[in-house]
Design a protein around this motif. Structure first.
Motif, mmCIF file in Angstrom:
data_model
loop_
_atom_site.group_PDB
_atom_site.id
_atom_site.type_symbol
_atom_site.label_atom_id
_atom_site.label_comp_id
_atom_site.label_asym_id
_atom_site.label_seq_id
_atom_site.Cartn_x
_atom_site.Cartn_y
_atom_site.Cartn_z
ATOM 1 N N THR A 53 0.857 -1.192 0.000
ATOM 2 C CA THR A 53 0.000 0.000 0.000
ATOM 3 C C THR A 53 0.889 1.236 0.000
ATOM 4 O OG1 THR A 53 -1.507 -1.263 1.389
ATOM 5 C CG2 THR A 53 -1.994 1.076 1.129
ATOM 6 N N ASN A 54 0.737 2.065 -1.006
ATOM 7 C CA ASN A 54 1.543 3.290 -1.128
ATOM 8 C C ASN A 54 1.187 4.248 0.007
ATOM 9 O OD1 ASN A 54 2.790 5.692 -1.946
ATOM 10 N ND2 ASN A 54 2.680 5.044 -4.106
ATOM 11 N N THR A 55 2.172 4.638 0.813
ATOM 12 C CA THR A 55 1.884 5.467 1.987
ATOM 13 C C THR A 55 1.469 6.879 1.587
ATOM 14 O OG1 THR A 55 4.244 5.872 2.144
ATOM 15 C CG2 THR A 55 3.338 4.247 3.648
ATOM 16 N N GLN A 56 1.854 7.313 0.388
ATOM 17 C CA GLN A 56 1.460 8.661 -0.057
ATOM 18 C C GLN A 56 0.140 8.637 -0.818
ATOM 19 O OE1 GLN A 56 5.198 8.180 -0.944
ATOM 20 N NE2 GLN A 56 5.372 8.791 1.198
ATOM 21 N N ASP A 57 -0.192 7.438 -1.373
ATOM 22 C CA ASP A 57 -1.358 7.369 -2.249
ATOM 23 C C ASP A 57 -2.151 6.111 -1.883
ATOM 24 O OD1 ASP A 57 -3.194 7.098 -4.230
ATOM 25 O OD2 ASP A 57 -1.744 6.913 -5.876
ATOM 26 N N GLY A 58 -3.179 6.281 -1.036
ATOM 27 C CA GLY A 58 -3.978 5.159 -0.533
ATOM 28 C C GLY A 58 -4.651 4.355 -1.630
ATOM 29 N N SER A 59 -4.765 4.912 -2.821
ATOM 30 C CA SER A 59 -5.426 4.178 -3.897
ATOM 31 C C SER A 59 -4.432 3.258 -4.633
ATOM 32 C CB SER A 59 -6.066 5.140 -4.897
ATOM 33 O OG SER A 59 -5.019 5.877 -5.522
ATOM 34 N N ASP A 60 -3.103 3.459 -4.368
ATOM 35 C CA ASP A 60 -2.077 2.627 -5.013
ATOM 36 C C ASP A 60 -1.845 1.366 -4.155
ATOM 37 O OD1 ASP A 60 0.041 1.509 -6.337
ATOM 38 O OD2 ASP A 60 1.466 3.120 -5.868
ATOM 39 N N VAL A 61 -2.723 0.357 -4.350
ATOM 40 C CA VAL A 61 -2.608 -0.908 -3.608
ATOM 41 C C VAL A 61 -2.289 -2.008 -4.612
ATOM 42 C CG1 VAL A 61 -3.752 -2.572 -2.114
ATOM 43 C CG2 VAL A 61 -4.251 -0.134 -1.870
ATOM 44 N N VAL A 62 -1.162 -2.685 -4.359
ATOM 45 C CA VAL A 62 -0.735 -3.762 -5.273
ATOM 46 C C VAL A 62 -0.675 -5.068 -4.482
ATOM 47 C CG1 VAL A 62 1.129 -4.551 -6.797
ATOM 48 C CG2 VAL A 62 0.615 -2.096 -6.599
ATOM 49 N N ILE A 63 -1.284 -6.119 -5.023
ATOM 50 C CA ILE A 63 -1.218 -7.405 -4.343
ATOM 51 C C ILE A 63 -0.412 -8.385 -5.186
ATOM 52 C CG2 ILE A 63 -2.518 -9.378 -3.453
ATOM 53 C CD1 ILE A 63 -4.785 -7.450 -2.796
ATOM 54 N N ALA A 64 0.648 -8.876 -4.572
ATOM 55 C CA ALA A 64 1.409 -9.961 -5.211
ATOM 56 C C ALA A 64 0.928 -11.249 -4.568
ATOM 57 C CB ALA A 64 2.889 -9.777 -4.965
ATOM 58 N N SER A 65 0.755 -12.299 -5.371
ATOM 59 C CA SER A 65 0.240 -13.515 -4.757
ATOM 60 C C SER A 65 0.790 -14.773 -5.407
ATOM 61 C CB SER A 65 -1.296 -13.450 -4.814
ATOM 62 O OG SER A 65 -1.831 -14.620 -5.302
ATOM 63 N N PHE A 66 0.979 -15.779 -4.554
ATOM 64 C CA PHE A 66 1.317 -17.111 -5.056
ATOM 65 C C PHE A 66 0.301 -18.068 -4.465
ATOM 66 C CE2 PHE A 66 3.092 -21.300 -4.939
ATOM 67 C CZ PHE A 66 3.692 -21.422 -6.185
ATOM 68 N N GLN A 67 -0.305 -18.892 -5.338
ATOM 69 C CA GLN A 67 -1.400 -19.747 -4.892
ATOM 70 C C GLN A 67 -1.213 -21.150 -5.460
ATOM 71 O OE1 GLN A 67 -5.231 -18.608 -6.419
ATOM 72 N NE2 GLN A 67 -6.144 -18.585 -4.388
ATOM 73 N N ASP A 68 -1.171 -22.137 -4.562
ATOM 74 C CA ASP A 68 -1.065 -23.545 -5.004
ATOM 75 C C ASP A 68 -2.106 -24.334 -4.216
ATOM 76 O OD1 ASP A 68 -0.177 -25.943 -6.103
ATOM 77 O OD2 ASP A 68 1.435 -26.197 -4.644
ATOM 78 N N ILE A 69 -3.365 -24.223 -4.677
ATOM 79 C CA ILE A 69 -4.509 -24.708 -3.903
ATOM 80 C C ILE A 69 -4.416 -26.194 -3.564
ATOM 81 C CG2 ILE A 69 -7.034 -25.014 -3.910
ATOM 82 C CD1 ILE A 69 -6.252 -22.134 -3.590
ATOM 83 N N ASP A 70 -3.942 -27.013 -4.479
ATOM 84 C CA ASP A 70 -3.911 -28.452 -4.193
ATOM 85 C C ASP A 70 -2.652 -28.892 -3.447
ATOM 86 O OD1 ASP A 70 -2.106 -28.190 -6.196
ATOM 87 O OD2 ASP A 70 -3.043 -29.608 -7.577
ATOM 88 N N GLY A 71 -1.887 -27.946 -2.941
ATOM 89 C CA GLY A 71 -0.706 -28.304 -2.150
ATOM 90 C C GLY A 71 0.380 -28.907 -3.025
#
Lengths: 198, 794
Positions: A53-71
């Motif tokens: 979350t950009n501390t100067q710009d609350g609308s600048d939210v970036v989500i990085a994700s890694f997902q391996d549902i079946d393990g």
């Protein structure tokens, strides 16, 4: 040849034996196993989400994700790589989830509960102008890494490894500053993102 | 005690003074051969009058006649499988002689077979190698696997210093069979890090049947059969026993083990024994560092009572095996990056000071056995034996876990096995000696489901039915043997499929096996055995259904429901020769296995812990060819040069590649010096030997974890072109270690003897790694170890 053989009646002995064999068969029986019960893999981590979350710009939210549902095994995990703004400061929050069970198990809170036994590390690859600082502390005042802040430099891209270590030696040289080299312990999570700064 | 019972060798009873005869070589020597123990007649024993070059074979009643003998003094040699060779000087002086020969059962070998008759009709055309009394005494305190590895043809597959599984002619786990006290050992033997749950102190006899004796013992005996037998129960009144105290320097191990036994006054044939063992060892030490978390605790006891007399007998036996085994801390890795750091390091990342404490990862195992045995002579038919066994095996494996879960195992299995064997040792008819039997086994495997981990293998039950018939045509100079067997195995699995729906798949396996063999008695010192036999095994549940990350091997292993039975044809030939100052025991074997089940790399998967290869159980054809050679030469009085050589070449024919975890070729050579005996000093010896193990040059290719990661990140399919198996590290280099031992026995009084043995293993404290140790990736083998073994026999 064997005199004492005559003492026993052959047929009686056969009957006795048959009874014995039958008894043993009943003992041995043909028992069955029981049906299994559903198991929640309480320690499995299927998902790692890193929220910038950009501390100067609350609308600048970036989500990085890694997902391996079946393990482990089955299908490959999928990665969503982040793109960050150059020369900015981000609040960085890490979440670990087990999305294979219903409802989803929040492993982040377990890590927080045993903060002294865990630390998240951010390994920055060459070409990436990214500096991470811990914001949270365990009871001994040592970093955890669930919450931190990152400053980006000029544009570029490179790898960012997010590593959750169980039982690190937090007091070893450099570990408090986020250097994993002397941390030891077991890596419960190691995911690799390619970060673009523009 | 036992020794006294069997010390009686021969009675030349009733030298029958028949009619005087003139000396024109018309004399006759006749008689009967009996067992010194049961007094039963022994059919088909061979008798040789050495100087006269005449021989005879006893008939089915044990009677024999040798005719047309000139008068004089002759040496008579009497031989029969399972009994000690017997030599006696016979004086024929103008009259015929009728004698009774009493053969002494081979105490250390087939006593159970021949006396209690549990395995009469064992496959005669297969050679049985056994550990000598001295070797057994020297190996006290070691693991069962390591004791067995002193037999040529047996190696060990180790998981660190405390877990050792026997490997027979390159095969292990479900491909060999262990008969503990006559009962098929049923634990979770599929696991490479699951050692046999047997107290080695119980055994006074460890032996190996080198061929595919499946025709007698049923499935799984593809590599061979290992027999672990306790001594017979006493039959005479009186109290006896033994006590052992052992200490070892390397891991601070101390152990005590003993037994008390006796007969009951007034009831001849009734005997009992109580036995117990305590063993505790701390972290072992490699040449240059501690192997942290490799401690062990064992607490075992057993009790038996039996009543045996001619023609009938019964026995009941109970044993309890408890052990807790630490697993090298540095061998537990979670992410692929952890593996990269750990594999191939010169020393482990985690080295702590010596401790007896056993932390995680560890195994906690309990194995209980109840055995009931009954035998009876059936008129005109033969001897019937009923053997019932109940085994309860509980295995818990503890891993490094988070928080409250730390005290919960991550795997907890209970395996209950009932087995029933009926065997009829049919009375000899003419020159034919036969054996028939029926086998039933029921097995139930249950998991704990409250551990927060999906079980590695599912719940299941299975039953097996089998029947066999073996017959032998016995002649003076040779024997021909033929056997046939059929087995049926049924599995019912209970598990959730990938959509969490409960499924109960069933599997049936039907298999017929056969065996054909010859024994040639070439001369009184030499015999040659050759046997070709088929064997099979059904795929095990782990091969059908396992699914998960293997924390020791950086691999994800997936089961395969479509597997078929694995079957083998093994041809094994053995030449044995013993003469003054020279003994030779050579075996050659060729084993062709069709549908050999192995782990084939299929893919690389990306997980939250990095990239891991996925291995799937698949089938191929494999061949194993090898020889074992035992050669002993007497150099001078009391001094022997002793050599053991094992050679093995294994190949995956289907993929034209190497098989993994096949023992490298090795040679042990050494000198044994027997010290002069006196009334106060017995069985003194000093021995010194060197073991040389070659590098496994026939190992699979190497693909490192770094390469796996790299290939995955590039997105290429590394196994598309080459699906042969691989290893994550090159096979370790060849090595040599030096060992020495010395010992003696002091008779304290008429019935008490104190035995002392000192052994030094790895005298030079060499640092080396062995290909057959699954921790070769992480750490060296143990360094120098000195041990002191005291034995009090009374």
């Amino acid at each position: 040849m064997f005199n004492n053989k005559l003492k026993y009646s052959g047929s009686l002995r056969v009957k006795g034996l048959l009874t014995l064999v039958l008894t043993v068969f009943i003992l041995a029986g043909c028992s069955n196993s029981s049906d299994p019960e559903p198991v929640n893999d309480t320690e499995l981590i299927t998902t790692v989400n890193v929220t910038f979350t950009n501390t100067q710009d609350g609308s600048d939210v970036v989500i990085a994700s890694f997902q391996d549902i079946d393990g482990p095994g089955g299908n490959d995990g999928t990665t969503i790589n982040p793109t960050l703004t150059a020369n900015s400061t981000y609040r960085v929050e890490v979440a670990f989830l087990n999305e294979s069970s219903t409802p989803t198990i929040d492993i982040t809170s377990e890590v927080a509960t045993e903060a002294d036994e865990h630390q998240v590390f951010f390994e920055v690859g060459a070409g990436l102008n990214f500096t991470y600082t811990y914001s949270d502390q365990d009871l001994l005042g040592l970093p955890i890494g669930l919450v931190g802040s990152a400053t980006t430099g000029n544009a570029g891209n490179g790898s960012l490894n997010v590593v959750l270590v169980h039982m690190p030696s937090k007091t070893a040289t450099g570990v408090q500053q986020g250097d994993i080299t002397n941390a030891g312990g077991d890596e419960d999570v190691r995911v690799i993102f390619t970060v673009t700064i523009q | 005690m036992l020794k006294k019972v069997v010390a009686v060798l021969l009675f030349v009873v009733a030298p029958n003074l028949a009619l005087a005869q003139s000396d024109d070589c018309e004399l006759k020597l006749s008689g009967v051969v009996r067992s010194s123990d049961s007094q039963k007649a022994i059919p088909f024993a061979t008798l040789q009058l050495i100087e006269e070059k005449k021989s005879a074979v006893a008939d089915s009643q044990g009677r024999f006649v040798i005719e047309q003998i000139c008068s004089g003094t002759f040496e008579l040699l009497v031989k029969f499988i399972g009994y000690k060779d017997y030599r006696v000087s016979v004086v024929l002086d103008q009259s015929d002689l009728d004698i009774e020969v009493k053969l002494d059962p081979t105490v250390t070998n087939l006593e159970a077979v021949t006396v209690e008759g549990e395995r009469i009709g064992e496959v005669a055309s297969l050679n049985t190698s056994e550990l000598s009394q001295t070797e057994l005494e020297q190996s006290r305190g070691e693991t069962l696997g390591s004791a067995l590895s002193k037999i040529s043809g047996v190696n060990v597959l180790q998981t660190g210093p405390t877990i050792a599984k026997p490997v027979v002619h390159g095969l292990h786990s479900n491909r060999i069979l262990i008969l503990n006290n006559g009962i098929r050992q049923e634990g979770q033997q599929w696991g490479q890090e699951h050692a046999p749950e047997i107290d080695p102190f119980v055994a006074t006899n460890l032996s190996l049947i080198k061929g595919a004796a499946a025709v007698k013992y049923g499935s799984d005996a593809i590599g061979g059969v290992i027999l672990v037998n306790p001594p017979q129960l006493p039959k005479e009144p009186g109290l006896g026993g033994q006590f052992n105290l052992i200490g070892a320097s390397n891991n601070g191990m101390y152990a005590g083990s003993g037994y008390l036994e006796g007969g009951v006054k007034g009831i001849r044939g009734l005997g009992w024994r109580l036995q117990g063992t305590y063993k505790k060892g701390g972290d072992a030490r490699a040449a240059n560092y501690r192997l942290t978390n490799t401690g062990v605790i064992e607490e075992n006891f057993s009790a038996g009572v039996g009543y045996h007399k001619t023609g009938i007998g019964a026995e009941i036996y109970y044993s309890n095996f408890d052990s807790e085994v630490g697993i090298l801390r540095a061998a537990h890795n979670s992410s692929s990056s952890d593996f990269q750091d750990a594999v191939g390091r010169s020393e482990p990342a985690i080295i702590e000071d010596f401790s007896y404490e056993i932390g995680v990862p560890k195994q906690v195992i309990n194995h209980q056995l109840i055995k009931g045995f009954f035998h009876a002579e059936l008129k005109r038919l033969g001897e019937l034996k009923v053997l019932y066994g109940y085994q309860k095996n509980q295995r818990e494996e503890f891993d490094i876990r988070r928080g409250d879960l730390a005290n919960l195992p991550s795997l907890a299995l209970t395996l209950n096995t009932h087995s029933l064997d009926l065997d009829l040792d049919i009375n000899a008819r003419g020159n034919w000696k036969s054996d028939a039997g029926l086998t039933y086994m029921n097995q139930v495997n249950d998991n704990r489901f409250d551990l927060g981990v999906t079980p590695l293998i599912p719940n299941y039950d299975n039953y097996t039915f089998g029947g066999h018939f073996i017959t032998r045509f016995v002649q003076t100079k040779y024997e021909l043997e033929f056997g046939l067997r059929h087995d049926f195995k049924h599995y019912q699995i209970r598990k959730f499929d990938e959509n969490d729906v409960l499924i109960r798949p069933e599997f049936d396996f039907n298999n017929t096996t056969g065996s054909l063999g010859f024994v040639f008695l070439l001369d009184e010192q030499t015999d040659f055995r050759t046997n070709i036999g088929t064997a099979w095994r059904a795929p095990n549940v782990n091969e059908l259904f396992s699914d998960g990350l293997h924390h020791g091997a950086a691999a994800i292993e997936e089961g395969n429901e479509d597997l078929e039975s694995e079957s083998s044809i093994k041809w094994v030939s053995n030449l044995e020769h013993t003469s003054e100052g020279f003994s030779l025991d050579a075996s050659v074997y060729y084993n062709v296995i069709t549908n050999y089940i192995y782990l084939r790399p299929e893919d690389i998967t990306l997980t939250t812990r990095g990239a891991f290869p996925i291995f799937r159980y698949t089938q191929t054809d494999a061949t194993l060819f090898g020889f074992d050679l035992d050669l002993s030469l007497q150099l001078s009085k009391g001094l022997h040069w002793v050599n053991k050589v094992s050679f093995l070449q294994a190949r995956d024919k289907g993929n034209d590649s190497a098989l993994i975890n096949i023992p490298a070729n090795r040679i042990r050579t050494g000198f044994d010096l027997k010290l002069p005996e006196s009334d106060k000093f017995k069985d003194g010896f000093v021995s010194f030997s060197a073991l040389g193990v070659n590098k496994q040059r026939n190992a699979p290719r190497t693909i490192t974890i770094q390469q796996i990661e790299l290939v995955k990140s590039l997105g290429s399919d590394v196994f598309a072109l080459n699906g042969t198996t691989f290893d994550i590290l090159d096979a370790p280099a060849a090595y040599m270690v030096l060992d020495a031992s010395a010992g003696f026995k002091l008779p304290l009084n008429t019935s008490t003897t104190l035995g002392v043995i000192i052994t030094v293993d790895n005298i030079l404290n060499s640092s080396y790694r062995d290909y057959m140790n699954r921790f070769r990736y992480y750490a060296d083998e143990t360094g120098r170890n000195m041990s002191l073994k005291l034995n009090l026999e009374f």
